[in-house]
Scaffold this motif. Sequence first.
Motif, PDB file in Angstrom:
ATOM      1  N   LEU B  69      11.298  79.694  66.410  1.00  0.00           N
ATOM      2  CA  LEU B  69      12.485  80.416  65.963  1.00  0.00           C
ATOM      3  C   LEU B  69      13.674  79.953  66.778  1.00  0.00           C
ATOM      4  O   LEU B  69      13.559  79.665  67.966  1.00  0.00           O
ATOM      5  CB  LEU B  69      12.293  81.924  66.146  1.00  0.00           C
ATOM      6  N   ARG B  70      14.796  79.908  66.124  1.00  0.00           N
ATOM      7  CA  ARG B  70      16.006  79.519  66.834  1.00  0.00           C
ATOM      8  C   ARG B  70      16.680  80.742  67.448  1.00  0.00           C
ATOM      9  O   ARG B  70      16.276  81.879  67.209  1.00  0.00           O
ATOM     10  CB  ARG B  70      16.977  78.858  65.863  1.00  0.00           C
ATOM     11  N   GLY B  71      17.691  80.453  68.184  1.00  0.00           N
ATOM     12  CA  GLY B  71      18.513  81.536  68.709  1.00  0.00           C
ATOM     13  C   GLY B  71      18.164  81.932  70.131  1.00  0.00           C
ATOM     14  O   GLY B  71      17.271  81.378  70.753  1.00  0.00           O
ATOM     15  N   ALA B  72      18.911  82.902  70.606  1.00  0.00           N
ATOM     16  CA  ALA B  72      18.818  83.299  72.011  1.00  0.00           C
ATOM     17  C   ALA B  72      17.418  83.761  72.376  1.00  0.00           C
ATOM     18  O   ALA B  72      16.896  83.421  73.433  1.00  0.00           O
ATOM     19  CB  ALA B  72      19.816  84.418  72.297  1.00  0.00           C
ATOM     20  N   THR B  73      16.799  84.538  71.529  1.00  0.00           N
ATOM     21  CA  THR B  73      15.454  85.045  71.818  1.00  0.00           C
ATOM     22  C   THR B  73      14.405  84.198  71.101  1.00  0.00           C
ATOM     23  O   THR B  73      13.277  84.639  70.925  1.00  0.00           O
ATOM     24  CB  THR B  73      15.324  86.505  71.360  1.00  0.00           C
ATOM     25  N   GLY B  74      14.818  82.991  70.700  1.00  0.00           N
ATOM     26  CA  GLY B  74      13.910  82.129  69.960  1.00  0.00           C
ATOM     27  C   GLY B  74      12.901  81.441  70.857  1.00  0.00           C
ATOM     28  O   GLY B  74      12.725  81.805  72.016  1.00  0.00           O
ATOM     29  N   GLY B  75      12.283  80.464  70.292  1.00  0.00           N
ATOM     30  CA  GLY B  75      11.271  79.723  71.028  1.00  0.00           C
ATOM     31  C   GLY B  75      10.067  79.466  70.168  1.00  0.00           C
ATOM     32  O   GLY B  75      10.088  79.680  68.959  1.00  0.00           O
ATOM     33  N   ALA B  76       8.997  79.002  70.814  1.00  0.00           N
ATOM     34  CA  ALA B  76       7.749  78.742  70.102  1.00  0.00           C
ATOM     35  C   ALA B  76       6.785  79.876  70.410  1.00  0.00           C
ATOM     36  O   ALA B  76       6.592  80.231  71.571  1.00  0.00           O
ATOM     37  CB  ALA B  76       7.171  77.400  70.539  1.00  0.00           C
ATOM     38  N   PHE B  77       6.202  80.435  69.383  1.00  0.00           N
ATOM     39  CA  PHE B  77       5.296  81.568  69.559  1.00  0.00           C
ATOM     40  C   PHE B  77       3.908  81.230  69.031  1.00  0.00           C
ATOM     41  O   PHE B  77       3.792  80.571  67.994  1.00  0.00           O
ATOM     42  CB  PHE B  77       5.835  82.796  68.828  1.00  0.00           C
ATOM     43  N   VAL B  78       2.931  81.668  69.759  1.00  0.00           N
ATOM     44  CA  VAL B  78       1.563  81.422  69.317  1.00  0.00           C
ATOM     45  C   VAL B  78       1.329  82.195  68.028  1.00  0.00           C
ATOM     46  O   VAL B  78       1.575  83.393  67.960  1.00  0.00           O
ATOM     47  CB  VAL B  78       0.549  81.863  70.380  1.00  0.00           C
ATOM     48  N   ASN B  79       0.890  81.478  67.034  1.00  0.00           N
ATOM     49  CA  ASN B  79       0.743  82.062  65.714  1.00  0.00           C
ATOM     50  C   ASN B  79      -0.669  82.610  65.526  1.00  0.00           C
ATOM     51  O   ASN B  79      -1.646  81.955  65.826  1.00  0.00           O
ATOM     52  CB  ASN B  79       1.017  80.986  64.666  1.00  0.00           C
ATOM     53  N   ARG B  80      -0.738  83.805  65.043  1.00  0.00           N
ATOM     54  CA  ARG B  80      -2.041  84.348  64.668  1.00  0.00           C
ATOM     55  C   ARG B  80      -2.384  83.777  63.302  1.00  0.00           C
ATOM     56  O   ARG B  80      -1.700  84.032  62.328  1.00  0.00           O
ATOM     57  CB  ARG B  80      -1.974  85.873  64.617  1.00  0.00           C
ATOM     58  N   LEU B  81      -3.410  82.969  63.266  1.00  0.00           N
ATOM     59  CA  LEU B  81      -3.798  82.324  62.021  1.00  0.00           C
ATOM     60  C   LEU B  81      -4.340  83.380  61.060  1.00  0.00           C
ATOM     61  O   LEU B  81      -5.365  84.005  61.315  1.00  0.00           O
ATOM     62  CB  LEU B  81      -4.877  81.266  62.291  1.00  0.00           C
ATOM     63  N   SER B  82      -3.636  83.563  59.963  1.00  0.00           N
ATOM     64  CA  SER B  82      -4.079  84.569  58.996  1.00  0.00           C
ATOM     65  C   SER B  82      -5.105  83.957  58.049  1.00  0.00           C
ATOM     66  O   SER B  82      -5.219  82.744  57.928  1.00  0.00           O
ATOM     67  CB  SER B  82      -2.886  85.069  58.194  1.00  0.00           C
ATOM     68  N   PHE B  83      -5.842  84.805  57.393  1.00  0.00           N
ATOM     69  CA  PHE B  83      -6.794  84.319  56.409  1.00  0.00           C
ATOM     70  C   PHE B  83      -6.067  83.534  55.318  1.00  0.00           C
ATOM     71  O   PHE B  83      -6.555  82.500  54.864  1.00  0.00           O
ATOM     72  CB  PHE B  83      -7.576  85.488  55.794  1.00  0.00           C
ATOM     73  N   GLU B  84      -4.893  84.012  54.961  1.00  0.00           N
ATOM     74  CA  GLU B  84      -4.130  83.322  53.929  1.00  0.00           C
ATOM     75  C   GLU B  84      -3.854  81.880  54.310  1.00  0.00           C
ATOM     76  O   GLU B  84      -4.094  80.953  53.551  1.00  0.00           O
ATOM     77  CB  GLU B  84      -2.805  84.056  53.680  1.00  0.00           C
ATOM     78  N   GLU B  85      -3.329  81.707  55.534  1.00  0.00           N
ATOM     79  CA  GLU B  85      -3.018  80.355  55.984  1.00  0.00           C
ATOM     80  C   GLU B  85      -4.276  79.516  56.075  1.00  0.00           C
ATOM     81  O   GLU B  85      -4.286  78.335  55.747  1.00  0.00           O
ATOM     82  CB  GLU B  85      -2.323  80.413  57.349  1.00  0.00           C
ATOM     83  N   ALA B  86      -5.342  80.145  56.557  1.00  0.00           N
ATOM     84  CA  ALA B  86      -6.597  79.414  56.679  1.00  0.00           C
ATOM     85  C   ALA B  86      -7.095  78.977  55.303  1.00  0.00           C
ATOM     86  O   ALA B  86      -7.555  77.850  55.136  1.00  0.00           O
ATOM     87  CB  ALA B  86      -7.642  80.276  57.376  1.00  0.00           C
ATOM     88  N   TYR B  87      -6.990  79.874  54.312  1.00  0.00           N
ATOM     89  CA  TYR B  87      -7.339  79.499  52.943  1.00  0.00           C
ATOM     90  C   TYR B  87      -6.607  78.231  52.546  1.00  0.00           C
ATOM     91  O   TYR B  87      -7.194  77.266  52.103  1.00  0.00           O
ATOM     92  CB  TYR B  87      -6.898  80.588  51.946  1.00  0.00           C
ATOM     93  N   ALA B  88      -5.280  78.314  52.693  1.00  0.00           N
ATOM     94  CA  ALA B  88      -4.435  77.217  52.233  1.00  0.00           C
ATOM     95  C   ALA B  88      -4.826  75.915  52.918  1.00  0.00           C
ATOM     96  O   ALA B  88      -4.951  74.865  52.278  1.00  0.00           O
ATOM     97  CB  ALA B  88      -2.969  77.536  52.506  1.00  0.00           C
ATOM     98  N   GLN B  89      -5.033  75.992  54.219  1.00  0.00           N
ATOM     99  CA  GLN B  89      -5.395  74.791  54.956  1.00  0.00           C
ATOM    100  C   GLN B  89      -6.728  74.241  54.460  1.00  0.00           C
ATOM    101  O   GLN B  89      -6.891  73.043  54.242  1.00  0.00           O
ATOM    102  CB  GLN B  89      -5.505  75.129  56.445  1.00  0.00           C
TER     103      GLN B  89
END
Lengths: 265, 265
Positions: B69-89
């Motif tokens: 995410l951009r911005g002042a409080t942005g950065g890279a965040f560890v993503n919780r892999l959802s079932f949806e994303e896992a399906y797609a992958q």
Amino acid sequence: MGVKTSLNSKGELSAQIAEAIRAAIISGALPFEHRLPSEAELSDQFNVSRPTVREALKRLAAQNLIRTLRGATGGAFVNRLSFEEAYAQQITTSTLLLSMNDVSFETACEARYALERACLKLSATRRLPDHLATMRAEIHRQGQPGLSDESFCNSDVAFHRALVDGAGNPVLSYQLAGAVEAMQPLMNMITFTARSREKIICFHTDIADAIEGGDAKKANTALNALAEYTIALAHNVSDRHRQNQSGVDSDQSEITRSSSTEPTE
Amino acid sequence: MGVKTSLNSKGELSAQIAEAIRAAIISGALPFEHRLPSEAELSDQFNVSRPTVREALKRLAAQNLIRTLRGATGGAFVNRLSFEEAYAQQITTSTLLLSMNDVSFETACEARYALERACLKLSATRRLPDHLATMRAEIHRQGQPGLSDESFCNSDVAFHRALVDGAGNPVLSYQLAGAVEAMQPLMNMITFTARSREKIICFHTDIADAIEGGDAKKANTALNALAEYTIALAHNVSDRHRQNQSGVDSDQSEITRSSSTEPTE
DNA sequence: TTGATCCAATTGTCAGACAATTAAATGTTT
DNA sequence: AAACATTTAATTGTCTGACAATTGGATCAA
């Protein structure tokens, strides 16, 4: 000829470019081993800077869609996704999914054995001597005294892999690789007593015997028994776990060092 | 405190860094939603430039391991892999694997139906009214005259998805999503005649009836019949295909434009 | 308290440079 | 002519430094 490709959609440029190239690969417009234009040419085509193109290419490389080589004849080449790579990807995704969504052991176990059950019939008729030999060897290994829990689990995975591979269907093997391997961390949580190992080995032997004799039905019965027993074992462990567990909240915020690291200064 | 992390191993730095962070995520050292250090801090820690860090982060983003995410409080965040994303992958990997390794229709089909068979028993006992309703609805849709081949195939996929989901095991659904969906391109190759559609619908109805009645055995029989019939159909098609086929070698070398592109200049 | 403005942190992108690598071209020697 | 060494050109990998875009919070005024 329109060499330049404009990207109207929103979002990060590197993501858009990666998506455009990925689509080209999936559609078959870019055949395997085909060399993509050089980074300089791509940045020209897409009208972006080279770092942006590179970020796009790294995204694709992370998905095993391309490989890059340095040197005069180097570049980015469309990668033919091998079964090996697909296995590995499947395993990491499955492992992550399970570890990130606190799937119950019962659910994972049920899925795993259900999938394995699908292979039994095929494996009973098609397994090669190799597969049977591997199963026997792993059973033997599992009986070794002094075998660590982790080694036992590894052997367990190897046994079931052989069972699955015995079906002689690479697609099936690929699909199940994730299920079987991803279970390992969960399996490792179970501390196998000598007694439970003995029973598991017994089930394994029953399965191997049935597979050797081409008796799918008998194999099915044995696998069912193993599944039930495993779930029962896990139940005990999770009960004990629940008792010991209190709200432990680790607050690590440093990235774990890779194996070859050292503090500097 | 050793803030700096040295990377001794060989290969590209961005790959090593990505691997280090990935390992930290998988090991659980970096919990979900945890914010990684900023790119500047990371380049400091790993003693590399920011572009290199960025390439590493893009690799991780491509695997859905982090979001940025951009911005002042942005950065890279560890993503919780959802079932949806896992399906797609899972689906994209499976699709690629199949399209890149000319797996025979028979092999893929066998795998698919074997896996589905694994769900029947569970689905027969656990399916909710929803699943059954979906199956019935898709059967009805498949009977519509004038339905395109592609729509028919889509409906076929939806029917089988409902069957699989009926087992009520998300892990199972996830594992099978790839197998079922990845088959679609292959299925689309088959031009279904009115006669063959009618038969397939018949099998689907048998399956739905059996699932509704909780009769796993009957469902199994029906699924076997469907599997055999599908493979027989494919056999005809591939025979005809073989006759028509001569060595066609497309030599496209341009990257296909994304949907929103235009030639410039 | 509320609202508008400014500010600082952070990612996204760019430009240009140099290092490292690699295969092919070139030249040299036998 | 053949074998070997050298140069060269193309390409990716990495660095530096800069600026743009975004965004939440801080500051300040009404």
